[in-house]
Scaffold this motif. Structure first.
Motif, PDB file in Angstrom:
ATOM      1  N   GLU A  72       0.836  -1.197   0.000  1.00 39.46           N
ATOM      2  CA  GLU A  72       0.000   0.000   0.000  1.00 39.46           C
ATOM      3  C   GLU A  72       0.873   1.250   0.000  1.00 39.46           C
ATOM      4  N   THR A  73       0.403   2.277  -0.672  1.00 37.82           N
ATOM      5  CA  THR A  73       1.087   3.566  -0.712  1.00 37.82           C
ATOM      6  C   THR A  73       0.423   4.487   0.304  1.00 37.82           C
ATOM      7  N   HIS A  74       1.206   4.937   1.303  1.00 39.31           N
ATOM      8  CA  HIS A  74       0.668   5.821   2.337  1.00 39.31           C
ATOM      9  C   HIS A  74       1.800   6.667   2.906  1.00 39.31           C
ATOM     10  N   LEU A  75       1.487   7.519   3.843  1.00 37.96           N
ATOM     11  CA  LEU A  75       2.460   8.445   4.424  1.00 37.96           C
ATOM     12  C   LEU A  75       3.658   7.702   5.021  1.00 37.96           C
ATOM     13  N   GLY A  76       3.422   6.556   5.633  1.00 41.00           N
ATOM     14  CA  GLY A  76       4.520   5.777   6.210  1.00 41.00           C
ATOM     15  C   GLY A  76       5.536   5.355   5.155  1.00 41.00           C
ATOM     16  N   VAL A  77       5.057   5.002   3.973  1.00 39.75           N
ATOM     17  CA  VAL A  77       5.953   4.622   2.880  1.00 39.75           C
ATOM     18  C   VAL A  77       6.759   5.841   2.428  1.00 39.75           C
ATOM     19  N   LEU A  78       6.109   6.992   2.356  1.00 37.00           N
ATOM     20  CA  LEU A  78       6.815   8.207   1.944  1.00 37.00           C
ATOM     21  C   LEU A  78       7.888   8.606   2.969  1.00 37.00           C
ATOM     22  N   VAL A  79       7.561   8.525   4.263  1.00 31.65           N
ATOM     23  CA  VAL A  79       8.537   8.844   5.306  1.00 31.65           C
ATOM     24  C   VAL A  79       9.686   7.839   5.258  1.00 31.65           C
ATOM     25  N   LYS A 134      -1.858   6.070  15.624  1.00 32.79           N
ATOM     26  CA  LYS A 134      -1.811   7.517  15.324  1.00 32.79           C
ATOM     27  C   LYS A 134      -2.280   7.818  13.897  1.00 32.79           C
ATOM     28  N   GLY A 135      -2.546   6.782  13.104  1.00 31.55           N
ATOM     29  CA  GLY A 135      -3.081   6.983  11.763  1.00 31.55           C
ATOM     30  C   GLY A 135      -2.051   7.193  10.673  1.00 31.55           C
ATOM     31  N   LEU A 136      -0.781   6.881  10.955  1.00 33.53           N
ATOM     32  CA  LEU A 136       0.266   7.069   9.952  1.00 33.53           C
ATOM     33  C   LEU A 136      -0.011   6.258   8.689  1.00 33.53           C
ATOM     34  N   PHE A 137      -0.568   5.076   8.844  1.00 33.49           N
ATOM     35  CA  PHE A 137      -0.794   4.207   7.697  1.00 33.49           C
ATOM     36  C   PHE A 137      -2.113   4.502   6.982  1.00 33.49           C
ATOM     37  N   ASP A 138      -2.938   5.318   7.597  1.00 35.32           N
ATOM     38  CA  ASP A 138      -4.184   5.722   6.945  1.00 35.32           C
ATOM     39  C   ASP A 138      -4.043   7.066   6.240  1.00 35.32           C
ATOM     40  N   ASN A 141      -3.406   7.350   2.273  1.00 30.74           N
ATOM     41  CA  ASN A 141      -3.437   5.968   1.818  1.00 30.74           C
ATOM     42  C   ASN A 141      -4.067   5.890   0.436  1.00 30.74           C
ATOM     43  N   LEU A 142      -3.250   5.529  -0.539  1.00 31.09           N
ATOM     44  CA  LEU A 142      -3.718   5.399  -1.920  1.00 31.09           C
ATOM     45  C   LEU A 142      -3.953   3.945  -2.305  1.00 31.09           C
ATOM     46  N   GLY A 143      -3.817   3.041  -1.347  1.00 30.33           N
ATOM     47  CA  GLY A 143      -4.041   1.631  -1.622  1.00 30.33           C
ATOM     48  C   GLY A 143      -2.868   1.006  -2.372  1.00 30.33           C
ATOM     49  N   ARG A 144      -3.139  -0.118  -2.997  1.00 26.93           N
ATOM     50  CA  ARG A 144      -2.109  -0.845  -3.761  1.00 26.93           C
ATOM     51  C   ARG A 144      -2.030  -0.217  -5.146  1.00 26.93           C
TER      52      ARG A 144
END
Length: 188
Positions: A72-79, A134-138, A141-144
């Motif tokens: 999944e693509t989300h803020l955690g992946v970007l960080v 804390k919602g980092l993965f939400d 979140n652009l999904g797969r």
């Protein structure tokens, strides 16, 4: 069988990294500084060839792309990508190349990168539930997400399917062939 094939493929990947010089931090740093683009040419070609091969085998029905593990693509992946990029640019090594570099000239940097990666993975696994709470993965979140519409199982940025993947693969191989090896070297 999966472990054995993983060891064999990992060994082949490591041998290829060593052969092209990607285990040498100085060569990686010279690529990142745009001083010597030999490795960049190899990377561009490899990405292009892999994309082309994936597109052709999928178009011919020889490979089902839904078997790939798309994260999944989300803020955690970007960080995480930002942290990875800073470490890669600072040390001239990354998780794939540092393992190979332990067998060549960059042993100290490789060990530091390897231990740093293991420490980072441990810290992340210990704090995963806190980040999730804390919602980092939400967040964001652009999904797969994939670049091209290659399966109904994944969202896509562009709706051009395997033809787009094939086109980008060929484009990357063309870029690899025309990139100068030393872009800022003065002639004569």
């Amino acid at each position: 069988m999966n472990v054995a094939s993983g060891i064999v493929l990992g060994g082949l990947f490591g041998a290829a990294l060593y052969y092209v010089g990607a285990s040498n931090p100085q060569k990686l740093l010279s690529m990142l500084r745009f001083q010597n683009l030999r490795l960049m040419k190899i990377i561009f070609f490899a990405i292009g060839f892999g994309s082309t091969l994936l597109a052709v085998t999928s178009l011919l029905g020889l490979f089902d792309i839904t078997h790939l593990s798309i994260k999944e693509t989300h803020l955690g992946v970007l960080v995480g990508g930002l942290i990875f990029g800073l470490g890669f640019g600072g040390l001239g090594t990354c998780p794939g190349t540092c393992v190979v570099a332990t067998t060549s000239g960059g042993f100290k940097k490789a060990i530091v990168a390897l231990l740093g990666g293991l420490l980072g993975a441990w810290v992340f696994s210990m704090s995963y539930s806190w980040f999730k709470e804390k919602g980092l993965f939400d967040a964001m979140n652009l999904g797969r997400l994939t670049w091209f519409q290659v399966s109904e199982a994944f969202q896509a940025v562009f709706e051009v399917g395997y033809v787009g993947l094939l086109g980008v693969g060929v484009l990357f191989m063309v870029i690899a062939s025309i990139l100068p090896r030393h872009p800022f070297k003065k002639n004569g």
